[in-house]
Design an enzyme around this catalytic site. Structure first.
Site, PDB file in Angstrom:
ATOM      1  N   GLU A  12     -22.615  42.966  37.939  1.00 25.59           N
ATOM      2  CA  GLU A  12     -22.876  43.386  39.326  1.00 25.59           C
ATOM      3  C   GLU A  12     -22.352  42.356  40.321  1.00 25.59           C
ATOM      4  OE1 GLU A  12     -27.049  43.403  40.767  1.00 25.59           O
ATOM      5  OE2 GLU A  12     -27.566  42.478  38.857  1.00 25.59           O
ATOM      6  N   HIS A  52     -28.019  47.007  38.208  1.00 24.27           N
ATOM      7  CA  HIS A  52     -28.926  45.866  38.232  1.00 24.27           C
ATOM      8  C   HIS A  52     -29.968  45.980  37.128  1.00 24.27           C
ATOM      9  CE1 HIS A  52     -30.934  42.508  40.086  1.00 24.27           C
ATOM     10  NE2 HIS A  52     -32.075  43.174  40.010  1.00 24.27           N
ATOM     11  N   LYS A  89     -11.021  37.565  12.962  1.00 21.63           N
ATOM     12  CA  LYS A  89     -11.460  36.552  13.948  1.00 21.63           C
ATOM     13  C   LYS A  89     -12.726  37.011  14.673  1.00 21.63           C
ATOM     14  CE  LYS A  89     -10.555  37.056  17.924  1.00 21.63           C
ATOM     15  NZ  LYS A  89      -9.284  36.864  18.571  1.00 21.63           N
ATOM     16  N   TYR A 131      -5.120  30.344  22.868  1.00 16.93           N
ATOM     17  CA  TYR A 131      -6.107  31.317  22.398  1.00 16.93           C
ATOM     18  C   TYR A 131      -6.723  30.902  21.055  1.00 16.93           C
ATOM     19  CZ  TYR A 131      -4.532  35.284  25.408  1.00 16.93           C
ATOM     20  OH  TYR A 131      -4.249  36.139  26.437  1.00 16.93           O
ATOM     21  N   CYS A 133      -2.985  41.503  13.139  1.00 13.02           N
ATOM     22  CA  CYS A 133      -4.229  41.846  13.835  1.00 13.02           C
ATOM     23  C   CYS A 133      -5.343  42.198  12.853  1.00 13.02           C
ATOM     24  CB  CYS A 133      -3.983  43.014  14.794  1.00 13.02           C
ATOM     25  SG  CYS A 133      -5.499  43.660  15.495  1.00 13.02           S
ATOM     26  N   CYS A 153      -6.895  39.342  15.009  1.00 12.89           N
ATOM     27  CA  CYS A 153      -7.977  39.819  15.883  1.00 12.89           C
ATOM     28  C   CYS A 153      -9.238  40.268  15.151  1.00 12.89           C
ATOM     29  CB  CYS A 153      -7.495  41.015  16.706  1.00 12.89           C
ATOM     30  SG  CYS A 153      -5.786  40.919  17.237  1.00 12.89           S
ATOM     31  N   GLU A 168     -10.587  29.665  20.331  1.00 16.67           N
ATOM     32  CA  GLU A 168     -11.428  30.630  19.614  1.00 16.67           C
ATOM     33  C   GLU A 168     -11.976  30.022  18.325  1.00 16.67           C
ATOM     34  OE1 GLU A 168      -9.543  34.856  21.221  1.00 16.67           O
ATOM     35  OE2 GLU A 168      -8.991  34.191  19.223  1.00 16.67           O
TER      36      GLU A 168
HETATM   37  P1  NDP Z   1      -0.626  29.753  22.384  1.00  8.84           P
HETATM   38  O1  NDP Z   1       0.777  29.855  22.800  1.00  8.84           O
HETATM   39  O2  NDP Z   1      -1.673  30.512  23.105  1.00  8.84           O
HETATM   40  O3  NDP Z   1      -1.051  28.214  22.383  1.00  8.84           O
HETATM   41  C1  NDP Z   1      -0.345  27.259  21.686  1.00  8.84           C
HETATM   42  C2  NDP Z   1      -0.940  25.910  22.009  1.00  8.84           C
HETATM   43  O4  NDP Z   1      -0.358  24.912  21.193  1.00  8.84           O
HETATM   44  C3  NDP Z   1      -0.709  25.513  23.455  1.00  8.84           C
HETATM   45  O5  NDP Z   1      -1.862  24.871  23.913  1.00  8.84           O
HETATM   46  C4  NDP Z   1       0.486  24.567  23.337  1.00  8.84           C
HETATM   47  O6  NDP Z   1       0.521  23.591  24.342  1.00  8.84           O
HETATM   48  C5  NDP Z   1       0.187  23.886  22.020  1.00  8.84           C
HETATM   49  N1  NDP Z   1       1.393  23.388  21.360  1.00  8.84           N
HETATM   50  C6  NDP Z   1       2.549  24.064  21.124  1.00  8.84           C
HETATM   51  N2  NDP Z   1       3.429  23.286  20.471  1.00  8.84           N
HETATM   52  C7  NDP Z   1       2.818  22.095  20.267  1.00  8.84           C
HETATM   53  C8  NDP Z   1       3.206  20.889  19.661  1.00  8.84           C
HETATM   54  N3  NDP Z   1       4.405  20.763  19.088  1.00  8.84           N
HETATM   55  N4  NDP Z   1       2.338  19.864  19.667  1.00  8.84           N
HETATM   56  C9  NDP Z   1       1.121  19.992  20.221  1.00  8.84           C
HETATM   57  N5  NDP Z   1       0.680  21.106  20.813  1.00  8.84           N
HETATM   58  C10 NDP Z   1       1.526  22.157  20.839  1.00  8.84           C
HETATM   59  O7  NDP Z   1      -0.604  30.090  20.837  1.00  8.84           O
HETATM   60  P2  NDP Z   1      -1.743  30.437  19.795  1.00  8.84           P
HETATM   61  O8  NDP Z   1      -1.211  29.915  18.515  1.00  8.84           O
HETATM   62  O9  NDP Z   1      -3.074  29.982  20.248  1.00  8.84           O
HETATM   63  O10 NDP Z   1      -1.732  32.017  19.812  1.00  8.84           O
HETATM   64  C11 NDP Z   1      -0.517  32.754  19.698  1.00  8.84           C
HETATM   65  C12 NDP Z   1      -0.556  34.010  20.502  1.00  8.84           C
HETATM   66  O11 NDP Z   1      -1.348  34.961  19.847  1.00  8.84           O
HETATM   67  C13 NDP Z   1      -1.216  33.856  21.883  1.00  8.84           C
HETATM   68  O12 NDP Z   1      -0.338  33.409  22.857  1.00  8.84           O
HETATM   69  C14 NDP Z   1      -1.714  35.228  22.151  1.00  8.84           C
HETATM   70  O13 NDP Z   1      -0.676  35.954  22.767  1.00  8.84           O
HETATM   71  C15 NDP Z   1      -2.013  35.771  20.781  1.00  8.84           C
HETATM   72  N6  NDP Z   1      -3.476  35.747  20.529  1.00  8.84           N
HETATM   73  C16 NDP Z   1      -4.281  36.536  21.272  1.00  8.84           C
HETATM   74  C17 NDP Z   1      -5.638  36.533  21.072  1.00  8.84           C
HETATM   75  C18 NDP Z   1      -6.518  37.382  21.905  1.00  8.84           C
HETATM   76  O14 NDP Z   1      -6.022  38.333  22.491  1.00  8.84           O
HETATM   77  N7  NDP Z   1      -7.810  37.088  22.000  1.00  8.84           N
HETATM   78  C19 NDP Z   1      -6.251  35.687  20.050  1.00  8.84           C
HETATM   79  C20 NDP Z   1      -5.300  34.870  19.342  1.00  8.84           C
HETATM   80  C21 NDP Z   1      -3.980  34.920  19.575  1.00  8.84           C
HETATM   81  P3  NDP Z   1       1.114  23.879  25.822  1.00  8.84           P
HETATM   82  O15 NDP Z   1       0.075  24.684  26.520  1.00  8.84           O
HETATM   83  O16 NDP Z   1       1.284  22.511  26.385  1.00  8.84           O
HETATM   84  O17 NDP Z   1       2.393  24.607  25.616  1.00  8.84           O
END
Ligand code: NDP
Length: 463
Positions: free
Chosen positions: A442, A437, A50, A179, A42, A47, A183
């Site tokens: 709102e 407002h 980022k 995410y 983080c 976080c 982002e």
């Molecule tokens: P996520 O699990 O959110 O997303 C992973 C993405 O990669 C999905 O779209 C998934 O597709 C795709 N994917 C997975 N495997 C493959 C593959 N082999 N080939 C192609 N596409 C693939 O993971 P992130 O890495 O974005 O983030 C990890 C975690 O970190 C998040 O889940 C969240 O919990 C946390 N996080 C939170 C944030 C916040 O609070 N603002 C910011 C950043 C991270 P599919 O949907 O089809 O499975």
């Protein structure tokens, strides 16, 4: 003679630091080991940095929007090197703050990889010393998962490297639709890169409310991000003027950088879990009960390594609850329901509770309220953008069971809506709250007309 402690914590990220501090406050002798940097994902490469990059990226729109409010600006220029240097300085400051918080709490800190060598012994790899521990807490987090090796795998970066690029890529392709992908797409786009996002499914942010997914996608596309769905990266080839990315069923794309944001996996490799007898689940995460206790009674695990909900505030709560349970004599469970969350995309998303589809599956009657409107600022700036809000209401008792927002400050709004949802507020409670407002928020207390109603077994009816 090895040192002896009441608690040995492996990993000084959000969960590990909180657990160490609170356990020490209860009088436990605590040691924490961190192999990389204090603060964990983080603070060091998640976080916090980022959000700093998100702030940087948003100035571009601010400069453009200023014209409609009477401002004339010289052509703004952007210096990536300066941004990264300033970001790194802030991260260094935070890391020191984390360390001094631990020192003030009388927690012994070591900078070393730690490996479990028997159920009550940990070895510090930096020195070879061993430490005897009555309890062990594993808080090692997660690590980017880049998927199977494809041609040109060595050219792929993850978010870890994105924070340290020596220059801003003119063109970047990001694979993933979660995410991190959305982002970083917003960050690079705002800073001036040409961004292509490639996602294997139908639409980004799987698991989020369908309206949020389509609204955000539309807004990202309006800002110039190219979103290619139903495609995956099949290979990457170095060419004279960049990297040629081969996509399934789509034309090749030439870019300067390729980033994968394809999920994260629990950081368990080489920790000695097998030696201790700690069980993993099918996805490779540490299996824990509601008190974060593993299959070995004196070994606990919190945060992303347990793959419950991979969010910083959840890890912190889990770490705190562990210390209360084991050292404070207050057995504490964490409520993992209705966790509010924000995606710092451009524009932001803030969500809590059930999506419309989840509510329709679980509840007998569901009422939906939604609103899509032009934010006031856009009237003078002339920007083509809309904010979206949706309330999902249990039609039987009026409770607001879900709230979904896409628009500026959605993260700030959802934190507060989260209190109301946690308190089981009803739509009537929202309506009884006076509006502030003029604000965007709102709208949440002034949605009078149902957009639709769903009764289990019947077709959705608009009212
Ligand atoms: P996520 O699990 O959110 O997303 C992973 C993405 O990669 C999905 O779209 C998934 O597709 C795709 N994917 C997975 N495997 C493959 C593959 N082999 N080939 C192609 N596409 C693939 O993971 P992130 O890495 O974005 O983030 C990890 C975690 O970190 C998040 O889940 C969240 O919990 C946390 N996080 C939170 C944030 C916040 O609070 N603002 C910011 C950043 C991270 P599919 O949907 O089809 O499975």
């Amino acid at each position: 003679m090895p040192q002896e402690v009441d608690l040995f914590v492996i990993g000084a990220g959000s969960g590990g630091v909180r657990a160490s501090r609170i356990a020490s406050g209860y009088g436990a002798k605590v040691m924490v080991a961190e192999e990389y940097r204090y603060g964990g994902t983080c603070v060091i490469r998640g976080c916090v940095p980022k959000k700093l990059l998100v702030y940087a990226s948003r100035f571009a729109e601010e400069f453009e929007d200023a014209a409609g409010f009477g401002w004339t600006l010289d052509k703004p220029s952007f210096d990536w090197t300066k941004l990264i240097a300033n970001k790194d300085k802030e991260i260094d400051r935070l890391e020191k703050a984390y360390m001094s918080t631990l020192e003030r709490a009388k927690v012994a800190t070591v900078r070393s990889r730690a490996v479990i060598v028997d159920p009550h012994t940990v070895r510090l790899e930096a020195t070879g010393e061993t430490v005897k521990a009555k309890h062990i807490l594993i808080a090692t987090g997660g690590t980017p998962s880049l998927g199977k090796e494809i041609e040109g795998y060595e050219h792929i970066i993850s978010s870890n490297e994105a924070f340290h690029l020596t220059e801003l890529p003119k063109r970047i392709l990001i694979q993933g639709g979660g995410y991190i992908a959305v982002e970083f797409a917003g960050i690079f786009n705002g800073l001036g890169s040409d961004v292509t996002l490639v996602y294997r499914g139908d639409n980004i942010l799987r698991g989020f409310d369908e309206d949020v997914r389509s609204h955000l996608r539309g807004e990202m596309e309006k800002r110039g991000i190219k979103i290619v769905t139903k495609a995956i990266v099949e290979g990457i080839e170095k060419v004279d003027h960049g990297l040629c990315v081969m996509l399934s069923d789509h034309a090749d794309v030439v870019v300067d950088k390729v980033m994968f944001a394809t999920g994260r996996r629990p950081n368990v490799a080489g920790l000695g879990l097998e030696v201790a007898g700690v069980k993993l689940d099918k996805k490779g995460a540490i299996e824990v009960n509601e008190f974060s206790q593993t299959s070995v009674p004196h070994i606990y695990a919190v945060g992303d390594v347990t793959d419950r909900i991979a969010l910083t505030p959840v890890a912190i709560r889990e770490g705190h609850a562990f210390a209360d349970t084991v050292f404070g004599g207050k057995p504490t469970r964490i409520d993992h329901r209705d966790v509010p969350t924000a995606v710092f995309s451009e524009p932001e998303c803030g969500v809590i509770g059930l999506t419309e589809a989840e509510a329709c599956e679980r509840l007998a009657k569901v009422d939906i309220y939604k609103s899509s409107f032009r934010p006031m600022k856009a009237t003078l700036s002339g920007r083509d953008t809309r904010t979206f809000m949706k309330l999902v209401v249990d039609g039987e008792n009026g409770r607001v069971v879900g709230c979904h927002i896409v628009g500026p400050d959605a993260g700030e709004m959802i934190q507060l809506v989260g209190i109301a949802v946690k308190m089981k507020a009803t739509k009537a409670d929202f309506d009884a709250t006076m509006a502030v407002h003029p604000t965007a928020a709102e709208e949440l207390v002034t949605m009078r007309e149902k957009a639709s109603s769903h009764v289990r077994g019947a077709a959705a009816a608009a009212e």
